[in-house]
Design a protein around this motif. Structure first.
Motif, PDB file in Angstrom:
ATOM      1  N   ARG A 126       0.840  -1.208   0.000  1.00  0.00           N
ATOM      2  CA  ARG A 126       0.000   0.000   0.000  1.00  0.00           C
ATOM      3  C   ARG A 126       0.873   1.256   0.000  1.00  0.00           C
ATOM      4  O   ARG A 126       0.599   2.222  -0.707  1.00  0.00           O
ATOM      5  CB  ARG A 126      -0.895   0.043   1.241  1.00  0.00           C
ATOM      6  CG  ARG A 126      -2.024  -0.959   1.211  1.00  0.00           C
ATOM      7  CD  ARG A 126      -2.895  -0.855   2.458  1.00  0.00           C
ATOM      8  NE  ARG A 126      -3.603  -2.107   2.674  1.00  0.00           N
ATOM      9  CZ  ARG A 126      -4.723  -2.440   2.040  1.00  0.00           C
ATOM     10  NH1 ARG A 126      -5.252  -1.611   1.162  1.00  0.00           N
ATOM     11  NH2 ARG A 126      -5.298  -3.603   2.264  1.00  0.00           N
TER      12      ARG A 126
ATOM     13  N   ARG B 187       2.184   5.421  -7.800  1.00  0.00           N
ATOM     14  CA  ARG B 187       1.084   5.947  -8.604  1.00  0.00           C
ATOM     15  C   ARG B 187       0.950   7.454  -8.501  1.00  0.00           C
ATOM     16  O   ARG B 187       0.365   8.074  -9.374  1.00  0.00           O
ATOM     17  CB  ARG B 187      -0.219   5.237  -8.295  1.00  0.00           C
ATOM     18  CG  ARG B 187      -0.895   5.622  -7.016  1.00  0.00           C
ATOM     19  CD  ARG B 187      -2.274   4.985  -6.934  1.00  0.00           C
ATOM     20  NE  ARG B 187      -2.841   5.148  -5.629  1.00  0.00           N
ATOM     21  CZ  ARG B 187      -2.626   4.356  -4.614  1.00  0.00           C
ATOM     22  NH1 ARG B 187      -1.857   3.292  -4.757  1.00  0.00           N
ATOM     23  NH2 ARG B 187      -3.160   4.569  -3.433  1.00  0.00           N
TER      24      ARG B 187
ATOM     25  N   LYS C 207      -3.588   9.057   4.853  1.00  0.00           N
ATOM     26  CA  LYS C 207      -4.935   8.603   4.508  1.00  0.00           C
ATOM     27  C   LYS C 207      -5.043   7.084   4.488  1.00  0.00           C
ATOM     28  O   LYS C 207      -6.142   6.543   4.536  1.00  0.00           O
ATOM     29  CB  LYS C 207      -5.339   9.164   3.138  1.00  0.00           C
ATOM     30  CG  LYS C 207      -5.825  10.588   3.205  1.00  0.00           C
ATOM     31  CD  LYS C 207      -5.990  11.196   1.836  1.00  0.00           C
ATOM     32  CE  LYS C 207      -7.158  10.618   1.054  1.00  0.00           C
ATOM     33  NZ  LYS C 207      -7.393  11.373  -0.192  1.00  0.00           N
TER      34      LYS C 207
ATOM     35  N   ILE D  35      -5.422   3.596   5.742  1.00  0.00           N
ATOM     36  CA  ILE D  35      -6.017   3.167   7.012  1.00  0.00           C
ATOM     37  C   ILE D  35      -4.978   2.480   7.899  1.00  0.00           C
ATOM     38  O   ILE D  35      -4.996   2.619   9.121  1.00  0.00           O
ATOM     39  CB  ILE D  35      -7.206   2.206   6.740  1.00  0.00           C
ATOM     40  CG1 ILE D  35      -8.192   2.794   5.736  1.00  0.00           C
ATOM     41  CG2 ILE D  35      -7.888   1.780   8.039  1.00  0.00           C
ATOM     42  CD1 ILE D  35      -8.989   3.977   6.188  1.00  0.00           C
TER      43      ILE D  35
ATOM     44  N   MET E 230      -6.280  -1.676  -5.076  1.00  0.00           N
ATOM     45  CA  MET E 230      -5.610  -0.861  -4.057  1.00  0.00           C
ATOM     46  C   MET E 230      -5.627   0.641  -4.389  1.00  0.00           C
ATOM     47  O   MET E 230      -5.927   1.461  -3.527  1.00  0.00           O
ATOM     48  CB  MET E 230      -4.182  -1.356  -3.872  1.00  0.00           C
ATOM     49  CG  MET E 230      -3.666  -1.182  -2.469  1.00  0.00           C
ATOM     50  SD  MET E 230      -2.076  -1.986  -2.300  1.00  0.00           S
ATOM     51  CE  MET E 230      -2.563  -3.548  -1.596  1.00  0.00           C
TER      52      MET E 230
ATOM     53  N   LYS F 280     -10.802   3.156  -0.900  1.00  0.00           N
ATOM     54  CA  LYS F 280     -10.355   3.842   0.300  1.00  0.00           C
ATOM     55  C   LYS F 280      -9.584   2.851   1.166  1.00  0.00           C
ATOM     56  O   LYS F 280      -8.588   3.202   1.800  1.00  0.00           O
ATOM     57  CB  LYS F 280     -11.582   4.393   1.034  1.00  0.00           C
ATOM     58  CG  LYS F 280     -11.244   5.268   2.218  1.00  0.00           C
ATOM     59  CD  LYS F 280     -12.497   5.937   2.756  1.00  0.00           C
ATOM     60  CE  LYS F 280     -12.196   6.650   4.066  1.00  0.00           C
ATOM     61  NZ  LYS F 280     -13.429   7.177   4.674  1.00  0.00           N
ATOM     62  N   HIS F 281     -10.044   1.619   1.153  1.00  0.00           N
ATOM     63  CA  HIS F 281      -9.338   0.543   1.851  1.00  0.00           C
ATOM     64  C   HIS F 281      -9.871  -0.775   1.307  1.00  0.00           C
ATOM     65  O   HIS F 281     -10.964  -0.814   0.752  1.00  0.00           O
ATOM     66  CB  HIS F 281      -9.597   0.624   3.359  1.00  0.00           C
ATOM     67  CG  HIS F 281      -8.666  -0.231   4.183  1.00  0.00           C
ATOM     68  ND1 HIS F 281      -7.296  -0.149   4.076  1.00  0.00           N
ATOM     69  CD2 HIS F 281      -8.901  -1.193   5.107  1.00  0.00           C
ATOM     70  CE1 HIS F 281      -6.738  -1.010   4.922  1.00  0.00           C
ATOM     71  NE2 HIS F 281      -7.692  -1.655   5.552  1.00  0.00           N
ATOM     72  N   ASN F 282      -9.101  -1.825   1.428  1.00  0.00           N
ATOM     73  CA  ASN F 282      -9.670  -3.126   1.068  1.00  0.00           C
ATOM     74  C   ASN F 282      -9.134  -4.226   1.965  1.00  0.00           C
ATOM     75  O   ASN F 282      -8.155  -4.041   2.690  1.00  0.00           O
ATOM     76  CB  ASN F 282      -9.478  -3.433  -0.424  1.00  0.00           C
ATOM     77  CG  ASN F 282      -8.031  -3.511  -0.851  1.00  0.00           C
ATOM     78  OD1 ASN F 282      -7.136  -3.741  -0.043  1.00  0.00           O
ATOM     79  ND2 ASN F 282      -7.782  -3.327  -2.138  1.00  0.00           N
ATOM     80  N   TYR F 283      -9.845  -5.338   1.951  1.00  0.00           N
ATOM     81  CA  TYR F 283      -9.521  -6.453   2.853  1.00  0.00           C
ATOM     82  C   TYR F 283      -9.520  -7.754   2.078  1.00  0.00           C
ATOM     83  O   TYR F 283     -10.400  -7.994   1.243  1.00  0.00           O
ATOM     84  CB  TYR F 283     -10.599  -6.602   3.934  1.00  0.00           C
ATOM     85  CG  TYR F 283     -10.700  -5.466   4.917  1.00  0.00           C
ATOM     86  CD1 TYR F 283      -9.986  -5.486   6.110  1.00  0.00           C
ATOM     87  CD2 TYR F 283     -11.546  -4.389   4.671  1.00  0.00           C
ATOM     88  CE1 TYR F 283     -10.100  -4.456   7.033  1.00  0.00           C
ATOM     89  CE2 TYR F 283     -11.664  -3.357   5.583  1.00  0.00           C
ATOM     90  CZ  TYR F 283     -10.937  -3.401   6.764  1.00  0.00           C
ATOM     91  OH  TYR F 283     -11.060  -2.385   7.679  1.00  0.00           O
TER      92      TYR F 283
ATOM     93  N   LYS G 136      -8.828 -13.645   5.616  1.00  0.00           N
ATOM     94  CA  LYS G 136      -8.115 -14.925   5.607  1.00  0.00           C
ATOM     95  C   LYS G 136      -8.730 -15.934   6.576  1.00  0.00           C
ATOM     96  O   LYS G 136      -8.539 -17.129   6.441  1.00  0.00           O
ATOM     97  CB  LYS G 136      -6.647 -14.683   5.994  1.00  0.00           C
ATOM     98  CG  LYS G 136      -5.866 -13.862   4.958  1.00  0.00           C
ATOM     99  CD  LYS G 136      -4.741 -14.692   4.362  1.00  0.00           C
ATOM    100  CE  LYS G 136      -3.955 -13.943   3.299  1.00  0.00           C
ATOM    101  NZ  LYS G 136      -2.929 -13.068   3.857  1.00  0.00           N
TER     102      LYS G 136
ATOM    103  N   ILE H  45     -15.573   2.550   7.459  1.00  0.00           N
ATOM    104  CA  ILE H  45     -14.609   3.303   6.654  1.00  0.00           C
ATOM    105  C   ILE H  45     -15.293   3.914   5.429  1.00  0.00           C
ATOM    106  O   ILE H  45     -15.077   5.075   5.093  1.00  0.00           O
ATOM    107  CB  ILE H  45     -13.419   2.403   6.241  1.00  0.00           C
ATOM    108  CG1 ILE H  45     -12.595   2.030   7.475  1.00  0.00           C
ATOM    109  CG2 ILE H  45     -12.545   3.090   5.201  1.00  0.00           C
ATOM    110  CD1 ILE H  45     -11.572   0.937   7.229  1.00  0.00           C
TER     111      ILE H  45
END
Lengths: 167, 557
Positions: free
Chosen positions: A19, A26, A67, A69, B120, B124-127, B130, B145
């Motif tokens: 990340r 980018r 920003k 998380i 990605m 804003k966020h990802n999971y 698992k 979020i």
């Protein structure tokens, strides 16, 4: 444009490094050096990033990093009194005899440790700032550097000040 | 004992989800099996991209988090454009994707794609979940979020074994989500607010530049109160349309590349620009060096990274637009700016938005007619290109969240599926998708979905048999060399009919009103194929890289 050392405290979670580095690529920011490892807080890691940019660019990098998380805290420690270190392992030609003696002498001056001795080569371990390692490498070139491995730069603030975990 | 799939569905219900848009596939079979007798309404789209846009449209119209669901690999990849669209416009969406079992992850298994890696940069966020044990709290975090701070899409990737495994799990009651790396700032810094109040008091030619942040923060009424108290005119971005009623005397309409002349002149001459929930996008600023050259700038935004990103500002205020506006309202004193208002009145009088009102079927006329027919609460969705700009210029938006469009990413094919989502957010309102023939064909397969569920979305196709906006640029800047922008004629009414959807072809101005009325009166979906003037342009226009007061076209002098 000057190098900035960013200390980035992150959650120790899968994908966090990607990340962080993905964000640099980018948004068109260059990473000069990067080092990552666990830190004093359980469940967190600290990433030390050296990047080059003008003040506005660095401000934008830091805001964008904040920003994420999984990023807990971002600090630019370039303006503060700090200690910086890199580690290099250098495998250099050192035939027994006068060459080997010279290499060992140079190592001694640079306070590099000899961590392995072969029939034709020795391996030096040296820690220090970038300039010191560059200087040592330059000197050893004449003997033939067979392999050179360097870590990214790590840094801490001098004195009692710390890079806190509150965002 | 509960399966992961059951935990997921329970989690969605606890978040207040009522409708999800999705498409089944191999690894999401356990989730679909759980959906089979769950109270959640699932809408089967015809392409996963439409599921993402529908969730996004739902979110924009309702202000709540929209949800879409797709299988692994191609299903997940097909969501990407929709996720990126939501990301660019800060829209709260939770995208759920299936994934191959954890034992096969990274093995190039059938229908495997690294969707967390792929998304990605656009989430804003990802999971990637698992363990089944993590699923419950990840669902809660994902919604938290997506729906707080600067909103945005969150993706949750669900390997098949995570959804099939059974564990003991109870959702925590009344336990807030706490993330140490995510603490948005909602209240503006008091000292910054004071500085802004001072600057406003000193200004002689103040102007408010308001954007999508006002809509997401549900702060339109505070915005209008502030403007009225201080007698400051408001220009909005594409995303901010509806924040102030089009009929309001302080409204200057849209600014930027296809903005009104008076809005762009006002920006250029203003001595104070109050930028609220905006990001100084290049389509707004034109040449950013010459944007608001005489103005000091106050910038209010919830995202600190937007402050100073494109333009240096004098007073940044990081916080929720609504919270900051009410702080400002409590501190500002009433004010008049008579000379400035007079100047703006003259510009408005001299350079009104105008098109040729003749016998030729022109898109602006159709939009004006529609604007006269629909109620203030009815919702307009658009595709991207000329159709979008004409709608932004000529439709009279009277309320926030009645204008739904892909602004940042500019996604053709967005409008029709987004309109489906809007319907589920506000089923009692009329929903129109204003389309071009190019855009509509990008997600035309959703005629199947609107027919299946009788979703009463009306599509008004401004059919000029061109990719009109690109053609306009070719006309103006490429010597009329229409390289690959002409489309062969399509009989959209017959296509609609083949899906079981009604439609009318319209070729003259007299037919417009009855046709629109027929669409409005129809209980189900409806397609209107307007054969418009083929080479109509969107004016005024700021050429790329020019200052925004250097507009071409659309002048009446």
């Amino acid at each position: 444009m000057k190098p900035h050392t960013l200390s980035v405290l992150v959650e120790n979670k899968a994908g966090v490094l990607s990340r962080v580095t993905g964000l640099f690529s980018r948004r068109g920011f260059n990473i000069e050096s990067l080092a990552v490892g666990p830190c004093e807080e359980p469940g967190m890691s600290r990433i030390t990033i050296v990047c080059i940019g003008d003040d506005a660019q660095i401000e934008q990098v830091m805001k964008q990093l904040n920003k994420l998380i999984d990023v807990i805290k971002v600090s630019d420690i370039s303006e503060n009194e700090r200690v910086e270190r890199e580690l290099a392992l250098i495998k250099v030609n050192a035939e027994p005899g006068s060459t080997r003696a010279e290499v060992m002498q140079i190592a001694n001056i640079f306070r590099a440790q000899i961590i392995d001795v072969g029939t034709k080569t020795i391996i030096l371990s040296v820690a220090g700032d970038t300039e010191k390692i560059d200087a040592l490498e330059k000197l050893l070139r004449q003997y033939g550097v067979r392999e050179l491995v360097r870590t990214g730069r790590i840094a801490v603030l001098r004195g009692a000040k710390i890079v806190k975990s509150a965002k | 004992m509960k399966t992961g799939a059951k935990i997921l569905i329970e989690g969605l219900q606890r978040e207040g989800v009522e409708t999800i848009f999705g498409y089944p596939g191999g690894v999401v079979l356990p989730i679909y099996d759980e959906l089979y007798d769950s109270p959640l309404q699932h809408i089967l789209v015809r392409h996963e991209q439409a599921a993402a846009h529908a969730a996004d449209g739902y979110a924009r119209a309702s202000g709540r988090v929209g949800v879409c669901l797709a299988t692994s690999g191609p299903g997940a990849c097909n969501l990407v454009t929709g996720i990126a669209t939501a990301y660019m416009d800060s829209i709260p969406v939770v995208a759920l994707t299936g994934q191959v079992p954890t034992s096969l992850l990274g093995n190039d298994a059938f229908q495997e794609s690294d969707i967390t890696g792929i998304t990605m940069p656009v989430t804003k966020h990802n999971y990637l979940v698992k363990k089944t044990e993590d699923l419950g709290h990840i669902v809660r975090e994902a919604f938290y979020i997506a729906g707080t701070g600067r909103q945005g899409p969150v993706l949750v990737d669900l390997p098949k074994d995570v959804t099939t495994r059974e564990i003991e799990y109870e959702f925590p009651e009344n336990e807030p989500v706490v993330l140490r790396g995510y603490q948005p700032t909602y209240r503006g810094h008091a000292r910054q607010v004071d500085k802004a109040v001072e600057m406003i008091a000193e200004a002689e030619r103040p102007l408010i530049y308001a954007g999508g942040g006002v809509i997401s923060s549900n702060a339109s009424s505070d915005l209008v109160s502030l403007a009225e108290t201080l007698m400051i005119p408001i220009t909005t971005t594409l995303m901010g349309l509806g924040a102030i009623p089009c009929t309001h005397p302080l409204n200057l309409g849209m600014l930027g590349m296809h903005g009104t002349r008076y809005a762009n002149y006002a920006v250029t001459e203003s001595d104070l620009l109050i930028a609220i929930g905006v990001r100084f996008d290049d389509r707004v600023t034109g040449n950013v060096q010459t944007f608001a050259p005489n103005a000091r700038i106050i910038h209010i935004d919830i995202d600190p990274a937007e402050i100073g990103k494109n333009k240096k500002v004098d007073v940044p205020i990081v916080g929720d637009v609504g919270a900051v506006l009410s702080d400002l309202l409590a501190k500002v004193r009433k004010k008049q700016n008579d000379n400035w208002m007079e100047r703006i009145r003259v510009w408005k009088e001299r350079h009104p938005m105008k098109f040729r009102d003749d016998d030729v079927l022109r898109p602006q006329f159709i939009i004006r007619e529609l604007s006269n027919l629909l109620l203030p609460d009815d919702v307009i969705v658009s595709e991207v290109g000329q159709n979008q700009m004409w709608t932004a210029q000529y439709y009279c938006f009277r309320k926030p969240r009645t204008w739904i469009t892909s602004g940042g990413l500019g996604t053709m094919g967005y409008g029709f599926p987004a309109a489906m989502g809007v319907h589920f957010a506000c089923p009692d309102r009329t929903v129109f998708d204003i389309a071009g023939d190019g855009s509509f064909q990008m997600n035309i397969q959703e005629l199947g979905t609107v027919a299946q569920y009788n979703i009463p979305v009306k599509v008004a196709i401004l059919n000029n048999r061109f990719l009109g906006m690109v053609r306009q640029w070719q006309e103006l800047f490429y010597d009329r060399r229409y390289s690959f922008t002409e489309l062969p004629p399509v009989d959209f009414v017959r296509i609609a009919q083949a899906y079981g959807v009604d439609g009318i072809k319209v070729e003259s101005c007299e037919e417009v009103r009855p046709a629109l009325q027929a669409a409005i009166d129809c209980d189900g979906p409806f397609v209107l194929d307007f054969r418009i003037e083929r080479e109509e342009n969107v004016f005024p226009m700021v050429p790329a890289g020019a200052a925004i007061n250097e507009m071409i076209g659309g002048d009446t002098e």
